[in-house]
Design an enzyme around this catalytic site. Structure first.
Site, PDB file in Angstrom:
ATOM      1  N   ASP A  32       0.808  -1.221   0.006  1.00  8.23           N
ATOM      2  CA  ASP A  32       0.040  -0.103   0.020  1.00  8.23           C
ATOM      3  C   ASP A  32       0.833   1.339   0.033  1.00  8.23           C
ATOM      4  O   ASP A  32       1.827   1.352   0.546  1.00  8.23           O
ATOM      5  CB  ASP A  32      -0.823   0.047   1.277  1.00  8.23           C
ATOM      6  CG  ASP A  32      -1.864   0.913   1.099  1.00  8.23           C
ATOM      7  OD1 ASP A  32      -2.245   1.378  -0.059  1.00  8.23           O
ATOM      8  OD2 ASP A  32      -2.730   1.345   2.267  1.00  8.23           O
ATOM      9  N   GLY A  33       0.247   2.033  -0.508  1.00  6.68           N
ATOM     10  CA  GLY A  33       0.900   3.694  -0.591  1.00  6.68           C
ATOM     11  C   GLY A  33       1.627   4.273  -2.027  1.00  6.68           C
ATOM     12  O   GLY A  33       2.250   5.268  -1.921  1.00  6.68           O
ATOM     13  N   GLY A  42      -0.020   5.490  -4.404  1.00  8.64           N
ATOM     14  CA  GLY A  42      -0.745   7.042  -4.771  1.00  8.64           C
ATOM     15  C   GLY A  42      -0.081   7.890  -4.078  1.00  8.64           C
ATOM     16  O   GLY A  42       0.306   8.839  -4.507  1.00  8.64           O
ATOM     17  N   TRP A  82       2.943   7.855  -2.484  1.00 11.69           N
ATOM     18  CA  TRP A  82       4.278   7.909  -3.048  1.00 11.69           C
ATOM     19  C   TRP A  82       4.077   9.001  -4.393  1.00 11.69           C
ATOM     20  O   TRP A  82       4.937  10.011  -4.532  1.00 11.69           O
ATOM     21  CB  TRP A  82       4.880   6.827  -3.278  1.00 11.69           C
ATOM     22  CG  TRP A  82       6.445   6.779  -3.908  1.00 11.69           C
ATOM     23  CD1 TRP A  82       7.393   6.558  -3.179  1.00 11.69           C
ATOM     24  CD2 TRP A  82       6.841   6.903  -5.233  1.00 11.69           C
ATOM     25  NE1 TRP A  82       8.761   6.694  -3.751  1.00 11.69           N
ATOM     26  CE2 TRP A  82       8.133   7.094  -5.070  1.00 11.69           C
ATOM     27  CE3 TRP A  82       6.111   7.272  -6.308  1.00 11.69           C
ATOM     28  CZ2 TRP A  82       8.983   7.037  -6.298  1.00 11.69           C
ATOM     29  CZ3 TRP A  82       7.007   7.255  -7.607  1.00 11.69           C
ATOM     30  CH2 TRP A  82       8.278   7.365  -7.364  1.00 11.69           C
ATOM     31  N   ARG A 120      -0.997   9.027 -10.193  1.00  8.28           N
ATOM     32  CA  ARG A 120      -1.064   7.739  -9.378  1.00  8.28           C
ATOM     33  C   ARG A 120      -0.189   6.633  -9.955  1.00  8.28           C
ATOM     34  O   ARG A 120       0.443   5.971  -9.302  1.00  8.28           O
ATOM     35  CB  ARG A 120      -2.254   7.696  -8.777  1.00  8.28           C
ATOM     36  CG  ARG A 120      -2.989   8.633  -7.900  1.00  8.28           C
ATOM     37  CD  ARG A 120      -4.322   8.281  -7.526  1.00  8.28           C
ATOM     38  NE  ARG A 120      -4.629   6.718  -6.969  1.00  8.28           N
ATOM     39  CZ  ARG A 120      -4.484   6.678  -5.492  1.00  8.28           C
ATOM     40  NH1 ARG A 120      -4.303   7.577  -4.788  1.00  8.28           N
ATOM     41  NH2 ARG A 120      -4.471   5.343  -5.157  1.00  8.28           N
ATOM     42  N   HIS A 128       2.244   3.277  -9.010  1.00  9.42           N
ATOM     43  CA  HIS A 128       2.064   1.972  -9.254  1.00  9.42           C
ATOM     44  C   HIS A 128       3.134   1.349 -10.123  1.00  9.42           C
ATOM     45  O   HIS A 128       3.614   0.326  -9.922  1.00  9.42           O
ATOM     46  CB  HIS A 128       0.698   1.729 -10.033  1.00  9.42           C
ATOM     47  CG  HIS A 128      -0.602   2.007  -9.390  1.00  9.42           C
ATOM     48  ND1 HIS A 128      -0.833   1.963  -8.059  1.00  9.42           N
ATOM     49  CD2 HIS A 128      -1.608   2.997  -9.515  1.00  9.42           C
ATOM     50  CE1 HIS A 128      -1.897   2.417  -7.633  1.00  9.42           C
ATOM     51  NE2 HIS A 128      -2.327   2.853  -8.613  1.00  9.42           N
ATOM     52  N   SER A 143     -10.856  -7.063  -4.298  1.00  8.18           N
ATOM     53  CA  SER A 143     -12.084  -7.092  -4.849  1.00  8.18           C
ATOM     54  C   SER A 143     -12.898  -5.720  -4.635  1.00  8.18           C
ATOM     55  O   SER A 143     -13.795  -5.514  -5.240  1.00  8.18           O
ATOM     56  CB  SER A 143     -12.867  -8.167  -4.314  1.00  8.18           C
ATOM     57  OG  SER A 143     -13.038  -8.300  -2.936  1.00  8.18           O
ATOM     58  N   GLU A 144     -12.388  -4.754  -3.925  1.00 10.69           N
ATOM     59  CA  GLU A 144     -13.001  -3.628  -3.583  1.00 10.69           C
ATOM     60  C   GLU A 144     -12.259  -2.372  -4.536  1.00 10.69           C
ATOM     61  O   GLU A 144     -12.952  -1.467  -4.546  1.00 10.69           O
ATOM     62  CB  GLU A 144     -13.041  -3.300  -2.182  1.00 10.69           C
ATOM     63  CG  GLU A 144     -13.788  -3.958  -1.348  1.00 10.69           C
ATOM     64  CD  GLU A 144     -13.480  -5.374  -1.075  1.00 10.69           C
ATOM     65  OE1 GLU A 144     -14.298  -6.403  -1.276  1.00 10.69           O
ATOM     66  OE2 GLU A 144     -12.378  -5.725  -0.744  1.00 10.69           O
ATOM     67  N   LEU A 182      10.791 -20.417  -4.996  1.00  6.10           N
ATOM     68  CA  LEU A 182       9.807 -19.598  -4.271  1.00  6.10           C
ATOM     69  C   LEU A 182       8.475 -19.597  -4.838  1.00  6.10           C
ATOM     70  O   LEU A 182       8.338 -19.700  -6.094  1.00  6.10           O
ATOM     71  CB  LEU A 182      10.626 -18.078  -4.278  1.00  6.10           C
ATOM     72  CG  LEU A 182       9.625 -16.973  -3.799  1.00  6.10           C
ATOM     73  CD1 LEU A 182       9.340 -17.115  -2.388  1.00  6.10           C
ATOM     74  CD2 LEU A 182      10.130 -15.787  -4.395  1.00  6.10           C
ATOM     75  N   ARG A 237       2.338  -4.769   6.099  1.00  5.71           N
ATOM     76  CA  ARG A 237       1.449  -3.676   5.424  1.00  5.71           C
ATOM     77  C   ARG A 237       2.181  -2.547   5.352  1.00  5.71           C
ATOM     78  O   ARG A 237       2.519  -1.864   6.411  1.00  5.71           O
ATOM     79  CB  ARG A 237       0.103  -3.557   5.970  1.00  5.71           C
ATOM     80  CG  ARG A 237      -0.680  -2.358   5.118  1.00  5.71           C
ATOM     81  CD  ARG A 237      -2.328  -2.373   5.562  1.00  5.71           C
ATOM     82  NE  ARG A 237      -2.857  -1.459   4.616  1.00  5.71           N
ATOM     83  CZ  ARG A 237      -4.189  -1.473   4.146  1.00  5.71           C
ATOM     84  NH1 ARG A 237      -4.830  -2.496   4.626  1.00  5.71           N
ATOM     85  NH2 ARG A 237      -4.417  -0.707   3.327  1.00  5.71           N
ATOM     86  N   ILE A 289      -6.649  -4.879   7.540  1.00  8.83           N
ATOM     87  CA  ILE A 289      -6.485  -6.091   6.630  1.00  8.83           C
ATOM     88  C   ILE A 289      -7.051  -5.885   5.326  1.00  8.83           C
ATOM     89  O   ILE A 289      -6.776  -6.627   4.397  1.00  8.83           O
ATOM     90  CB  ILE A 289      -7.069  -7.310   7.526  1.00  8.83           C
ATOM     91  CG1 ILE A 289      -6.642  -7.684   8.933  1.00  8.83           C
ATOM     92  CG2 ILE A 289      -7.029  -8.447   6.524  1.00  8.83           C
ATOM     93  CD1 ILE A 289      -5.242  -8.046   8.921  1.00  8.83           C
TER      94      ILE A 289
HETATM   95  C1  IPE Z   1      -5.490  -2.681  -0.158  1.00  7.85           C
HETATM   96  O1  IPE Z   1      -5.057  -1.397  -0.226  1.00  7.85           O
HETATM   97  C2  IPE Z   1      -5.462  -3.629  -1.249  1.00  7.85           C
HETATM   98  C3  IPE Z   1      -4.089  -3.695  -2.123  1.00  7.85           C
HETATM   99  C4  IPE Z   1      -3.046  -3.320  -1.759  1.00  7.85           C
HETATM  100  C5  IPE Z   1      -4.104  -4.306  -3.332  1.00  7.85           C
HETATM  101  P1  IPE Z   1      -6.329  -0.098  -0.530  1.00  7.85           P
HETATM  102  O2  IPE Z   1      -5.201   1.084  -0.477  1.00  7.85           O
HETATM  103  O3  IPE Z   1      -7.349  -0.577  -1.469  1.00  7.85           O
HETATM  104  O4  IPE Z   1      -6.825  -0.438   1.044  1.00  7.85           O
HETATM  105  P2  IPE Z   1      -7.840   0.534   1.602  1.00  7.85           P
HETATM  106  O5  IPE Z   1      -9.044   0.685   0.891  1.00  7.85           O
HETATM  107  O6  IPE Z   1      -7.146   1.947   2.099  1.00  7.85           O
HETATM  108  O7  IPE Z   1      -8.145  -0.444   2.922  1.00  7.85           O
HETATM  109  C1  IPE Z   2      -1.751   0.078  -3.344  1.00 12.77           C
HETATM  110  O1  IPE Z   2      -1.310   1.571  -3.292  1.00 12.77           O
HETATM  111  C2  IPE Z   2      -1.794  -0.312  -4.712  1.00 12.77           C
HETATM  112  C3  IPE Z   2      -3.339  -0.934  -5.008  1.00 12.77           C
HETATM  113  C4  IPE Z   2      -4.184  -0.767  -4.270  1.00 12.77           C
HETATM  114  C5  IPE Z   2      -3.446  -1.303  -6.280  1.00 12.77           C
HETATM  115  P1  IPE Z   2      -2.497   2.588  -3.271  1.00 12.77           P
HETATM  116  O2  IPE Z   2      -2.882   2.891  -4.756  1.00 12.77           O
HETATM  117  O3  IPE Z   2      -3.783   2.109  -2.542  1.00 12.77           O
HETATM  118  O4  IPE Z   2      -1.706   3.902  -2.813  1.00 12.77           O
HETATM  119  P2  IPE Z   2      -2.283   4.630  -1.804  1.00 12.77           P
HETATM  120  O5  IPE Z   2      -2.818   4.189  -0.399  1.00 12.77           O
HETATM  121  O6  IPE Z   2      -3.525   5.780  -2.284  1.00 12.77           O
HETATM  122  O7  IPE Z   2      -1.445   5.844  -1.333  1.00 12.77           O
HETATM  123 MG    MG Z   3      -4.127   2.460  -0.598  1.00  7.48          MG
END
Ligand code: IPE
Ligand code: IPE
Ligand code: MG
Length: 252
Positions: free
Chosen positions: A25-26, A28, A30, A38, A42, A71-72, A136, A187, A194
């Site tokens: 996560d993070g 976007g 970054w 964004r 990625h 899935s969300e 692996l 995470r 989670i």
């Molecule tokens: C969780 O990240 C899913 C992935 C890393 C693929 P999100 O950025 O979608 O999570 P929420 O919505 O902030 O919980």
């Molecule tokens: C995780 O990074 C990647 C995916 C969920 C695909 P985010 O895109 O959720 O990045 P933030 O949370 O917005 O920084």
């Molecule tokens: Mg995120």
């Protein structure tokens, strides 16, 4: 081979986690910090994946599971979803050969029916090519949800006409039945949740959260997480005193 369940028996565990599962996560945030779109985050995220796969292989970690798309995540702007799909497809086509050369077995878990046929073909090709590899097991969770996983397993068991389910009846149908339960969950990005990742499988996993954004994650960051893992006392329901006694009898 079926792996033991952490709620049915105390699993074997050592200094190096056998299975590491990561919510990457993070990306976007970054990108935003660099004043970039964004998707640039990625893209950098894919580089962090490469570095992490290599680092896990070097450390003798047997299973690495990465949450790539939940899935969300379909709820995101259409444009971002489309770009993420393109990136996923590109990564699949460009990286699979290299994974294969390095003895990595690729698996994808999640409801892949929602992906374009071209992505599904790339997944199938990659899984087939690398199926025999032993170094692996890299699992990409894509259109994955923990609730989806439990429900699809229940539905498969029902189709087998099971009218009573225990763990032994359900576990073989879970998407990751080929892997032991994760020892270490990481995470990045600072959020402590989670987000519908491996709900069943994380029952006794050690949880590690870091502020570091996924594109900045590297081997040193992985080592910090493993160091934290080593300091945990994994009791699996028992008391500290029981563990000490067990360790004493092992040494003796
Ligand atoms: C969780 O990240 C899913 C992935 C890393 C693929 P999100 O950025 O979608 O999570 P929420 O919505 O902030 O919980
Ligand atoms: C995780 O990074 C990647 C995916 C969920 C695909 P985010 O895109 O959720 O990045 P933030 O949370 O917005 O920084
Ligand atoms: Mg995120």
């Amino acid at each position: 081979m079926t792996h033991s369940s952490s709620t049915q028996e105390v699993p074997a565990h050592g200094d190096v986690p056998r299975h590491v599962a990561i919510i990457m996560d993070g990306n976007g945030r970054w990108a935003k910090r660099q004043h970039l779109p964004r998707i640039a985050g990625h893209r950098r995220g894919v580089e962090a994946v490469r570095a992490t796969v290599r680092a896990c292989a070097e450390r003798g970690i047997g299973y690495l599971t990465l949450f790539a798309f939940s899935s969300e995540n379909w709820r995101r702007p259409q444009e971002e979803v489309a770009l993420l799909m393109q990136l996923f497809q590109m990564a699949l086509t460009n990286e699979v050969e290299k994974l294969h050369r390095n003895g990595v077995r690729l698996k994808v878990v999640g409801d892949t029916r929602r992906f374009d046929p071209s992505i599904r073909r790339a997944i199938e090709k990659g899984e087939q090519l690398t199926a025999g590899n032993k170094a692996l097991t890299l699992t990409i969770a894509a259109n994955y949800g923990g609730r989806w996983d439990i429900l699809q397993a229940v539905n498969k068991a029902i189709r087998e006409k099971k009218d009573f389910l225990d763990e032994k009846a359900l576990a073989p149908h879970l998407a990751m039945s080929y892997a032991p339960e994760p020892d270490l969950f990481i995470r990045t990005g600072g959020e402590q949740r989670i987000s519908n990742f491996l709900l069943w499988q994380l029952a006794y996993t050690e949880l590690y959260f870091t502020e570091r954004l996924w594109p900045d994650f590297d081997a040193a960051a992985l080592d910090q997480a493993i160091a934290s893992y080593r300091n945990r006392e994994r009791r699996f329901g028992r008391t500290s005193e029981q563990l000490e006694a067990a360790n004493r009898s092992e040494v003796a």
